[in-house]
Design an enzyme around this catalytic site. Structure first.
Site, PDB file in Angstrom:
ATOM      1  N   LYS A 169      46.503  57.705  21.869  1.00 24.59           N
ATOM      2  CA  LYS A 169      46.050  58.734  22.820  1.00 24.59           C
ATOM      3  C   LYS A 169      44.551  58.967  22.595  1.00 24.59           C
ATOM      4  O   LYS A 169      44.144  59.952  21.961  1.00 24.59           O
ATOM      5  CB  LYS A 169      46.844  60.016  22.513  1.00 24.59           C
ATOM      6  CG  LYS A 169      46.964  60.983  23.674  1.00 24.59           C
ATOM      7  CD  LYS A 169      47.468  62.335  23.193  1.00 24.59           C
ATOM      8  CE  LYS A 169      48.947  62.458  23.059  1.00 24.59           C
ATOM      9  NZ  LYS A 169      49.355  63.826  22.607  1.00 24.59           N
TER      10      LYS A 169
ATOM     11  N   LYS B  83      57.685  61.096   9.117  1.00 28.46           N
ATOM     12  CA  LYS B  83      58.943  60.479   9.493  1.00 28.46           C
ATOM     13  C   LYS B  83      58.835  59.646  10.768  1.00 28.46           C
ATOM     14  O   LYS B  83      59.650  58.772  11.036  1.00 28.46           O
ATOM     15  CB  LYS B  83      59.990  61.574   9.733  1.00 28.46           C
ATOM     16  CG  LYS B  83      60.271  62.437   8.549  1.00 28.46           C
ATOM     17  CD  LYS B  83      61.221  63.571   8.971  1.00 28.46           C
ATOM     18  CE  LYS B  83      61.293  64.598   7.868  1.00 28.46           C
ATOM     19  NZ  LYS B  83      61.979  65.839   8.361  1.00 28.46           N
TER      20      LYS B  83
ATOM     21  N   PHE C  35      52.537  65.904  25.528  1.00 33.19           N
ATOM     22  CA  PHE C  35      53.258  66.021  24.252  1.00 33.19           C
ATOM     23  C   PHE C  35      54.531  65.180  24.366  1.00 33.19           C
ATOM     24  O   PHE C  35      55.431  65.497  25.137  1.00 33.19           O
ATOM     25  CB  PHE C  35      53.594  67.480  23.921  1.00 33.19           C
ATOM     26  CG  PHE C  35      54.178  67.606  22.537  1.00 33.19           C
ATOM     27  CD1 PHE C  35      53.352  67.569  21.426  1.00 33.19           C
ATOM     28  CD2 PHE C  35      55.550  67.716  22.351  1.00 33.19           C
ATOM     29  CE1 PHE C  35      53.887  67.645  20.138  1.00 33.19           C
ATOM     30  CE2 PHE C  35      56.087  67.802  21.072  1.00 33.19           C
ATOM     31  CZ  PHE C  35      55.249  67.765  19.965  1.00 33.19           C
TER      32      PHE C  35
ATOM     33  N   ARG D 252      63.890  62.710  18.042  1.00 32.00           N
ATOM     34  CA  ARG D 252      63.420  61.433  17.485  1.00 32.00           C
ATOM     35  C   ARG D 252      64.337  60.294  17.899  1.00 32.00           C
ATOM     36  O   ARG D 252      63.920  59.139  17.981  1.00 32.00           O
ATOM     37  CB  ARG D 252      63.386  61.490  15.950  1.00 32.00           C
ATOM     38  CG  ARG D 252      62.374  62.450  15.362  1.00 32.00           C
ATOM     39  CD  ARG D 252      62.252  62.194  13.859  1.00 32.00           C
ATOM     40  NE  ARG D 252      61.698  63.323  13.135  1.00 32.00           N
ATOM     41  CZ  ARG D 252      60.390  63.552  12.969  1.00 32.00           C
ATOM     42  NH1 ARG D 252      59.512  62.733  13.479  1.00 32.00           N
ATOM     43  NH2 ARG D 252      59.970  64.595  12.279  1.00 32.00           N
TER      44      ARG D 252
ATOM     45  N   ASP E 259      53.778  55.923  14.677  1.00 33.00           N
ATOM     46  CA  ASP E 259      54.343  56.111  16.018  1.00 33.00           C
ATOM     47  C   ASP E 259      53.257  56.510  17.014  1.00 33.00           C
ATOM     48  O   ASP E 259      53.241  56.042  18.138  1.00 33.00           O
ATOM     49  CB  ASP E 259      55.486  57.146  16.002  1.00 33.00           C
ATOM     50  CG  ASP E 259      55.095  58.430  15.297  1.00 33.00           C
ATOM     51  OD1 ASP E 259      54.054  58.461  14.617  1.00 33.00           O
ATOM     52  OD2 ASP E 259      55.833  59.422  15.412  1.00 33.00           O
TER      53      ASP E 259
ATOM     54  N   ASP F  13      46.748  60.221  17.485  1.00 26.55           N
ATOM     55  CA  ASP F  13      46.390  61.325  18.370  1.00 26.55           C
ATOM     56  C   ASP F  13      44.968  61.782  18.009  1.00 26.55           C
ATOM     57  O   ASP F  13      43.988  61.144  18.404  1.00 26.55           O
ATOM     58  CB  ASP F  13      47.453  62.421  18.178  1.00 26.55           C
ATOM     59  CG  ASP F  13      47.408  63.509  19.233  1.00 26.55           C
ATOM     60  OD1 ASP F  13      46.318  63.986  19.543  1.00 26.55           O
ATOM     61  OD2 ASP F  13      48.467  63.908  19.745  1.00 26.55           O
TER      62      ASP F  13
END
Ligand code: PRP
Length: 178
Positions: A130, A42, A151, A164, A99, A102
């Protein structure tokens, strides 16, 4: 909700300025190619909506749903797909829109999945990158901002489904998730 935020790393203004630049760059790079933007649900839904509106070329939009973090702050290491894509990818210039990049496990999985569907080209566009956390060798072609290891929530990024809808990106106070 904003009382839960420890530090704002990327303000709404920073994000919008950078998205405008990315939109202009993609418009130049993909002129006449009618790219297919594939949003990874999402988390990417807000970035994709903003990015697409900063592109002034024809483009089409699809979504794919994968998940690996569940309700926690650490990846489970296992990527599961709940909504796949059909035959729309073949011979198309595909841009995966994420988005955050990682560990890279999600994008490695998706890249392999999409390459099997035989696109004309495949690139990755992510709002946050990241690099310090990478577990597999994946690089994004278009990056909003490189970020340090924290985070993050906001601008599509969640903790246990929430946050979000924050218009900026920040970190949570540790007491929220510990
Ligand atoms: C998040 C994010 C990326 C992925 C990146 O998704 O949206 O898809 O993790 O992490 P990785 O590089 O370590 O794989 P998540 O599994 O939390 O699902 P969501 O997008 O529905 O929040």
């Amino acid at each position: 909700m904003k009382h839960d935020i420890e530090k704002v790393y990327f303000t709404e203004e920073m994000i919008q300025n950078r998205v405008k630049e990315l939109g202009a760059q993609l418009s130049a790079d993909y002129k006449g190619k009618n790219p297919l933007l594939v949003g990874v649900l999402k988390g990417s839904f807000i970035f994709l909506a903003d990015l697409a509106r900063q592109m002034d070329i024809h483009c089409e939009i699809e979504f794919i749903t994968v998940s690996s973090y569940g309700a926690g702050t650490e990846t489970s290491g296992k990527v599961t797909m709940t909504k796949a894509l059909g035959s729309v990818v073949e011979n198309r210039h595909v841009i995966i829109v994420e988005d955050i990049l990682d560990t890279g496990l999600t994008l490695e999985f998706l890249r392999n999945y999409l390459l099997d569907l035989k696109p004309a080209s495949l690139k990755i566009c992510t709002m946050l990158d990241k690099p310090s956390r990478r577990r597999v060798p994946i690089k994004a072609d278009y990056v909003g901002y490189e970020c340090v290891d924290a985070f993050y929530v906001g601008y599509g990024l969640d903790y246990a489904g929430n946050y979000r809808n924050l218009p900026y990106i920040g970190s949570l106070k540790p007491e929220i998730y510990s």
